[in-house]
Design an enzyme around this catalytic site. Structure first.
Site, PDB file in Angstrom:
ATOM      1  N   ASN A  39      19.152 -15.939 -30.086  1.00 25.27           N
ATOM      2  CA  ASN A  39      20.231 -16.860 -29.745  1.00 25.27           C
ATOM      3  C   ASN A  39      21.030 -17.078 -31.026  1.00 25.27           C
ATOM      4  O   ASN A  39      20.642 -17.879 -31.870  1.00 25.27           O
ATOM      5  CB  ASN A  39      19.631 -18.167 -29.212  1.00 25.27           C
TER       6      ASN A  39
ATOM      7  N   LYS B 103      18.575 -18.059 -33.944  1.00 25.43           N
ATOM      8  CA  LYS B 103      17.271 -18.518 -33.437  1.00 25.43           C
ATOM      9  C   LYS B 103      16.585 -17.341 -32.766  1.00 25.43           C
ATOM     10  O   LYS B 103      17.258 -16.504 -32.141  1.00 25.43           O
ATOM     11  CB  LYS B 103      17.468 -19.622 -32.382  1.00 25.43           C
TER      12      LYS B 103
ATOM     13  N   ARG C  56      21.082 -14.160 -25.890  1.00 31.54           N
ATOM     14  CA  ARG C  56      21.846 -15.177 -25.187  1.00 31.54           C
ATOM     15  C   ARG C  56      23.321 -14.969 -25.513  1.00 31.54           C
ATOM     16  O   ARG C  56      23.704 -14.929 -26.691  1.00 31.54           O
ATOM     17  CB  ARG C  56      21.414 -16.568 -25.642  1.00 31.54           C
TER      18      ARG C  56
ATOM     19  N   HIS D 237      25.147 -23.129 -19.259  1.00 30.31           N
ATOM     20  CA  HIS D 237      23.723 -23.488 -19.122  1.00 30.31           C
ATOM     21  C   HIS D 237      23.083 -22.751 -17.948  1.00 30.31           C
ATOM     22  O   HIS D 237      22.066 -23.205 -17.402  1.00 30.31           O
ATOM     23  CB  HIS D 237      23.515 -25.000 -18.868  1.00 30.31           C
TER      24      HIS D 237
ATOM     25  N   HIS E  62      20.745 -30.796 -16.370  1.00 30.77           N
ATOM     26  CA  HIS E  62      20.401 -30.331 -17.722  1.00 30.77           C
ATOM     27  C   HIS E  62      21.046 -31.318 -18.688  1.00 30.77           C
ATOM     28  O   HIS E  62      22.259 -31.292 -18.908  1.00 30.77           O
ATOM     29  CB  HIS E  62      20.917 -28.908 -17.933  1.00 30.77           C
TER      30      HIS E  62
ATOM     31  N   ARG F  78      30.764 -34.512 -26.598  1.00 31.83           N
ATOM     32  CA  ARG F  78      31.900 -34.100 -25.752  1.00 31.83           C
ATOM     33  C   ARG F  78      32.075 -35.108 -24.615  1.00 31.83           C
ATOM     34  O   ARG F  78      31.104 -35.668 -24.132  1.00 31.83           O
ATOM     35  CB  ARG F  78      31.641 -32.716 -25.141  1.00 31.83           C
TER      36      ARG F  78
ATOM     37  N   GLY G 274      16.829 -35.360 -20.524  1.00 31.72           N
ATOM     38  CA  GLY G 274      16.280 -35.345 -19.164  1.00 31.72           C
ATOM     39  C   GLY G 274      14.760 -35.300 -19.156  1.00 31.72           C
ATOM     40  O   GLY G 274      14.105 -35.924 -18.312  1.00 31.72           O
TER      41      GLY G 274
ATOM     42  N   HIS H 193      12.746 -36.259 -21.813  1.00 29.06           N
ATOM     43  CA  HIS H 193      12.071 -37.238 -22.666  1.00 29.06           C
ATOM     44  C   HIS H 193      12.391 -38.694 -22.389  1.00 29.06           C
ATOM     45  O   HIS H 193      11.699 -39.570 -22.887  1.00 29.06           O
ATOM     46  CB  HIS H 193      12.408 -36.976 -24.140  1.00 29.06           C
TER      47      HIS H 193
ATOM     48  N   GLU I 114      14.537 -21.618 -21.639  1.00 29.53           N
ATOM     49  CA  GLU I 114      15.608 -20.617 -21.600  1.00 29.53           C
ATOM     50  C   GLU I 114      15.161 -19.287 -22.212  1.00 29.53           C
ATOM     51  O   GLU I 114      15.570 -18.227 -21.761  1.00 29.53           O
ATOM     52  CB  GLU I 114      16.845 -21.173 -22.324  1.00 29.53           C
TER      53      GLU I 114
HETATM   54  P1  AMP Z   1      18.616 -30.773 -26.526  1.00 30.32           P
HETATM   55  O1  AMP Z   1      20.063 -30.441 -26.768  1.00 30.32           O
HETATM   56  O2  AMP Z   1      18.108 -30.305 -25.203  1.00 30.32           O
HETATM   57  O3  AMP Z   1      17.725 -30.388 -27.674  1.00 30.32           O
HETATM   58  O4  AMP Z   1      18.539 -32.391 -26.468  1.00 30.32           O
HETATM   59  C1  AMP Z   1      18.888 -33.180 -27.559  1.00 30.32           C
HETATM   60  C2  AMP Z   1      18.989 -34.632 -27.105  1.00 30.32           C
HETATM   61  O5  AMP Z   1      17.713 -35.066 -26.598  1.00 30.32           O
HETATM   62  C3  AMP Z   1      19.347 -35.589 -28.248  1.00 30.32           C
HETATM   63  O6  AMP Z   1      20.309 -36.533 -27.802  1.00 30.32           O
HETATM   64  C4  AMP Z   1      18.041 -36.290 -28.514  1.00 30.32           C
HETATM   65  O7  AMP Z   1      18.239 -37.586 -29.039  1.00 30.32           O
HETATM   66  C5  AMP Z   1      17.432 -36.352 -27.129  1.00 30.32           C
HETATM   67  N1  AMP Z   1      15.984 -36.609 -27.189  1.00 30.32           N
HETATM   68  C6  AMP Z   1      15.033 -35.857 -27.768  1.00 30.32           C
HETATM   69  N2  AMP Z   1      13.834 -36.485 -27.711  1.00 30.32           N
HETATM   70  C7  AMP Z   1      14.043 -37.676 -27.089  1.00 30.32           C
HETATM   71  C8  AMP Z   1      13.203 -38.794 -26.731  1.00 30.32           C
HETATM   72  N3  AMP Z   1      11.894 -38.800 -26.996  1.00 30.32           N
HETATM   73  N4  AMP Z   1      13.780 -39.827 -26.085  1.00 30.32           N
HETATM   74  C9  AMP Z   1      15.107 -39.829 -25.798  1.00 30.32           C
HETATM   75  N5  AMP Z   1      15.939 -38.818 -26.120  1.00 30.32           N
HETATM   76  C10 AMP Z   1      15.427 -37.754 -26.746  1.00 30.32           C
END
Ligand code: AMP
Length: 396
Positions: free
Chosen positions: A9, A16, A92, A181, A209, A242, A332, A334, A383
């Site tokens: 990626n 990555k 990707r 996505h 997502h 965004r 979503g 966490h 992914e």
């Molecule tokens: P991603 O782009 O899928 O890596 O998601 C990044 C987003 O997930 C960021 O806004 C992080 O703050 C949020 N995130 C990661 N871990 C947590 C958590 N434990 N609780 C709430 N938001 C989280």
């Protein structure tokens, strides 16, 4: 024959990678080279094997050098990465336009086509291409496959992908909705059908997502029929930096106010969304601010959850019958709070969250009560595995 796939990626300044078995899903190593080509800073490489990460400062003036850094990391820290053991390299690629409905085995014509799509994805396709070129040079006899973020959305019907704008814009400038996505939406929608114990071809779901970038997809019988991102990844939900949906009059209004187009682009890609509303795009920090009584953060959470719920409601109508909702990606997976607030806004669909099931981290599970009219699930996305599987499928 092993199904070992190196998934790459490549972004404009990062590379990555993950080495995994596409049949079993077993990951043997992963890592990233960051700050590629930055004049003022050394690049940084992190390579992880069996949970042990090694970090180094490295020289990586371009993606070819970054690829050599990756090969060195495998040679030094393992596992051995011999071209003869590698089934393929899966890449990707963000934008496949309306040219790619499925993964493509990379040849010169595919590279030209991805190049031709750069005007539609100026921030992403050039980095993706640099990664492909570097990997072809490093593994000249290994098949390379491009997996497009847009491909899963090529099943959108014309009434969902056409903007009501002049014909010349649509035909000459390729203005339409593409969606992004797609690799994640494909993986999660299929996985949700399996978790629901249903045949994909007879299951209608909405996938949310929700990461730093965020999008929703309505998937009917395995085919995507609508998605919230459009011509670019700016449309739709409120994201980390965004804005999502806006009035199309905004650019001309700001131009008349003297805001240069570059500032406009930068603000909409990097200074809007959660960051524009609260000063941070880290959702954990937004949640802390809400807990501390910060009114801007509370408003931001309301805007974000309201927008998501509006999309789910409209997609329930588009699907005609809704069999499940999946929450995936960083937020979503966490954030119980985000999920609870979105699901509370969907009460009129008969959806009922179960606070105990909803609490806690990113494990696959149902988060609604047994009497909820529609079940909602946490489904962690993968992914890399999806890219590896699609790579294998197109070659086999
Ligand atoms: P991603 O782009 O899928 O890596 O998601 C990044 C987003 O997930 C960021 O806004 C992080 O703050 C949020 N995130 C990661 N871990 C947590 C958590 N434990 N609780 C709430 N938001 C989280």
């Amino acid at each position: 024959m092993s199904a070992l796939v190196l998934v790459l990626n490549a972004g404009s300044s990062s590379l990555k990678y993950q080495l995994l078995d596409a049949d079993s899903g077993t990951v043997s190593a992963s890592g990233v080279v960051e700050r590629i080509g930055e004049p003022d800073a050394k690049a940084v490489a992190r390579h992880t094997v069996s949970g042990e990460a090694t970090t180094r400062d490295v020289d990586a003036p371009d993606h070819h050098a970054a690829m050599r850094v990756v090969l060195d990391a495998f040679a030094t820290d393992g596992p051995p990465l011999r071209p003869q053991d590698l089934y393929a390299v899966g890449h990707r690629v963000v934008h496949g336009g309306d040219l790619f409905r499925s993964p493509a085995i990379v040849d010169d014509a595919v590279i030209d086509a991805i190049e031709d799509l750069v005007p539609l994805a100026p921030l992403h396709n050039p980095g993706n291409l640099a990664g492909i070129r570097a990997a072809r040079a490093a593994f000249p006899t290994t098949p390379q496959v491009a997996v497009f973020d847009t491909a899963f959305h090529q099943t959108l019907p014309p009434h969902a992908f056409t903007y009501a704008v002049p014909r010349e814009w649509r035909e000459r400038h390729r203005v339409r909705r593409y969606g992004f996505h797609g690799t994640s939406h494909a993986y999660v929608s299929r996985r949700l059908a399996t978790l629901l114990g249903r045949d994909v071809s007879e299951t209608n779901v909405v996938v949310l997502h929700l990461g730093n970038g965020a999008s929703a997809a309505a998937v009917a019988g395995g085919a995507c029929i609508d998605t919230s991102m459009g011509l670019s990844p700016l449309e739709g939900l409120v994201m980390g930096t965004r804005p999502g949906d806006l009035d199309p009059a905004l650019p001309s209004h700001l131009a008349r106010e003297g805001v240069p187009i570059e500032d406009y682009d930068r603000a909409l890609n990097a200074g809007s969304g959660l960051r524009g509303l609260t000063g941070t795009n880290d959702f954990r920090e937004v949640e802390r601010l809400v807990e501390a009584g910060d009114p801007d953060a509370a408003l931001a959470l309301d805007i974000v959850t309201y927008r998501i719920a509006k999309y789910v409601g409209s997609y329930a109508v588009a699907l005609g019958r809704l069999d499940g909702i999946a929450f995936t990606a960083g937020i979503g997976e966490h954030s119980p709070r985000l999920r609870a607030e979105v699901l509370a806004r969907l009460g009129m669909l008969g959806i009922r969250v179960d606070p105990d099931r909803n609490s806690g981290g990113p494990a696959e599970r149902v988060v609604t009560s047994d009497d909820s009219a529609v079940p909602a699930w946490v489904v962690p996305t993968n992914e890399e595995l999806e890219i590896a599987r699609q790579t294998l499928a197109v070659l086999r």
